[in-house]
Enzyme design. Sequence first.
Site, PDB file in Angstrom:
ATOM      1  N   ASN A 157       0.838  -1.218   0.000  1.00  0.00           N
ATOM      2  CA  ASN A 157       0.000   0.000   0.000  1.00  0.00           C
ATOM      3  C   ASN A 157       0.865   1.258   0.000  1.00  0.00           C
ATOM      4  O   ASN A 157       0.810   2.076   0.903  1.00  0.00           O
ATOM      5  CB  ASN A 157      -0.962  -0.003   1.185  1.00  0.00           C
ATOM      6  CG  ASN A 157      -0.262  -0.043   2.519  1.00  0.00           C
ATOM      7  OD1 ASN A 157       0.809  -0.624   2.636  1.00  0.00           O
ATOM      8  ND2 ASN A 157      -0.865   0.564   3.521  1.00  0.00           N
ATOM      9  N   ASP A 217       3.561  -5.670  11.696  1.00  0.00           N
ATOM     10  CA  ASP A 217       2.738  -4.580  11.160  1.00  0.00           C
ATOM     11  C   ASP A 217       3.430  -3.244  11.425  1.00  0.00           C
ATOM     12  O   ASP A 217       2.782  -2.235  11.697  1.00  0.00           O
ATOM     13  CB  ASP A 217       1.321  -4.597  11.757  1.00  0.00           C
ATOM     14  CG  ASP A 217       0.355  -3.730  10.943  1.00  0.00           C
ATOM     15  OD1 ASP A 217       0.731  -3.254   9.855  1.00  0.00           O
ATOM     16  OD2 ASP A 217      -0.788  -3.524  11.413  1.00  0.00           O
TER      17      ASP A 217
END
Lengths: 181, 311, 452
Positions: free
Chosen positions: C92, C328
Amino acid sequence: MKFKSRLLGDDEVRRALTRIAHEVVEKNKGTEGLCFVGIHTRGISLAKRLVDLVEKFEGKQAPMGILDITLYRDDLSEIGLQPRVRETRIPFDLNGKAVVLVDDVLYTGRTARAALDALIDLGRPSRIYLAVLVDRGHRELPIRADFVGKNLPTSKSEVVKVKTLEDDGEDAVELWELEGA
Amino acid sequence: MSQSAVPSFPRHLLDFSDWNRGQVESILETAQMMQEVLARPVKKVPALTGFTVATVFFEPSTRTRLSFELAARRMSADVLSFATATSSTTKGETYRDTLRTLEQMGIDAYVIRVDAAGVCHQAYGWLHKPVINAGDGWRAHPTQALLDAFTLRERLGSLEGKKIAIVGDILHSRVARSNAELLTMLGAQVVACGPATLLPGSLPGATLTTSLKEALLEADAVMALRLQKERMDKGLLPSLPEYIAAYQITQERLAWARPLAPLLHPGPMNRDVELEGTLADSPQSLVERQVANGQAIRMAVLYHLLVGKRS
Amino acid sequence: MKGEILFKNANLVDGRGEHGRADVLIGEGRILSLSGGEAPRVIEAAGMILSPGFFDPHAHLREPGQEVKEDLTSGLTAAAKGGYTDLVSMPNTSPVVDNAEIVAALKKKAASIGQARLHPAAALTQGQEGKILSEARLLREAGAVMLTDDGRTNEDAGVLAQGLQYAASWGLLVSVHAEDASLRRGGVMNEGEVSFRLGLPGNTGFAESARIARDLEIVRYVESRGSQEAGQRSRVEGRNTQVEGQKQTLLHVQHLSTRRGLELIRQARAEGLPITTEVGPHHLTLTDQSLNSLNPIFKVAPPLRTQADLEALIEGLLDGSIDCIGTDHAPHTQDEKELDMLRAPFGIPSLEICWPLLYTALVVGHGFPLHTLIERFTDGPRRILGFPPIHLTEGAQASLVLWSPGQERPVVPQSFASRAKFSPWAGWALRGWPSVTLVEGRVVYEQGAVQI
């Protein structure tokens, strides 16, 4: 603080107030337009006495108000100090009145200065007198009292404590010494 | 000038979590004294001479800003008014940049309004100067709660054991959150009532109900909240008539409460939505009194946060 | 025997267990011997632990396009510093990593940086728009190891079903950020007592479990179709040869945060559904109580949950329902994280402290078995992605980390190699800090090791 001595007893306080009451009536040439404003805390009790004494001598009750000068103090920006704001109540029109401001002790003159500013914001008296039970000297401002119960020379390391029957259970004026002064 | 001092205070009013009942009572008591100042011919005292208060509004609210600014001026503080849209803040300048710029101007206290919870908290961490939350998102609006408590006490006396109903969009209401916090601290029993979709899962201090009757029954006072029209767009409410049918405070429904139970609204009001039109002007309505008391409360808060704390 | 580096007196722990002390000789990119030898560099490793290098299946390195937050150099350096020899970067970015050229360019650049190795994930759909599938075959060839629209919560079930089928046919794993966007409703923290009290928009844990439940049904559907299509999907063409006898993962659920989500996954795995999952360091050490500070530093998606969720996740990590730790790692600028709770971006950086944090919190603080935690940092992620495990045996690839179980040091974000110099764990005193990280025998990070 350490207790040093008793400067006035209840008889002496009573006599001083009686004399002030006479002087006020005399100076004002009667009770016409006369009113009393007591400054928190003991000024209120003393003003009440003066109102009663004047009524006893002249048969007429002068109106009375109470004044808190906290919001007019000139030391509010000092660190650590946060005085409680107390009630101000002047239940009559000050315009054209002869006001006797009543406080217990006259010292630097700063309380009286603040009280004058406050009073002037509250109305436009024709005359303001200052009555105090004790004047202990050490003025920092050009202020003097019109009526003084007793002049007591003191040193700056001393504290003059006025006690009243209403607030403290007895009438007296005491001298205390500041600790470590 | 020996005089009794009040208990020490937090240096901020972000919400009530750092405040205890004694401190709150002191504010309310001082506000009472400020009422007297506001009744004078000269409605101004020199207490905060030399202090500068900045109102920093990242979210527009003319009423709240004016109330704070007038309160500061009545205390003789200088006022610096800074209003900006958060949208422009997000473009480049951060909250921190904005506040740092103001800091260089010698500000003694900040009154901050913003649409997001927590910015006042962050600001206090950065500035180390008194910060007053004038409303942050859905989270808190402590001066509103203080003025509501003050207004209620004028009418009801002590709030101990009193039932106060808060009606409307509880979920998105900083007024409801701050009132639930404060009124329960003052001994009241708070019942928050609204459509199921506009109630949070829990609200500390308050009982929640979707039944208006249950909320109003035997209530000592009723507070209606402003309904934001955008809740309909978000699908949380079917329609305005639907809300009115179930939750509008009407003369008839107000009869469920105790006789002459006072009615409050933090404003601005959508007439004929939260309250039946005529009710806002009835003797039971304290809406105008709330606005007047707002100034006294804000003067008292400024006094307690600023006096004696200057560095 | 002669090698290049000799670790003397190292305690060996890998995903299989603890193997005692050994003198480990490294050379030619491999472990040459566990019984010493000669080397020009000798590292005294008494009191230290040598483990296979960590593998992060989930990190955001922001390149291309958001280099102000992080870039390959800072991100891969941070990884090496954290004991990672491999990581999967999320697609992303700006532009989105959805074509072979970008994947190849990323791989090439990462190789020239020479820190931790980069394994790019590519978008499942073109532009991560959730509509048209990306070119799995070409992406795979260029080096992509996973397809995901992470960073978005694309809703279309049909697209996911097709994506799973198509990606699997080219041996690629699909991973999902499992959150139902309409249930999440713009929430910025866990919905619950804390969010209600703070007046912040809540994101219910059921937004995660509802989405997982749906996605499990999609996996069942894809499985039912796949079984009719001549058996095994093949990864033979690919670089990542599948380990013998292991069913290929079809769907990987990223950053699991709820007890309920875990229950669904555990149950589905018991049925034999080819799904895996990961958990992040923040969901194992922090709860929504941290949001009481109203500090956006704690803002992350999925949000920090409750103590009950945290405990369930640790349990799941222990029993293997959760396969691995995925950081993450989500770097942002300080300015962005100093916006308010509504506007600040989601994300917590954790690459360089993830191992010491979880070693301290779970092994030291919770009695979690050390080799199991190492398994979740090494074999677990490798298995999911089809990489062979690294075990501490002679001949094994020398992608290793030497770390100190005893030395305690606080987290100091200012000293991060990552560009994101903030941390919700700032000031936490941690043990387990990596001293030396090797990638195929080459030192990529070194700190505090005594050299003789």
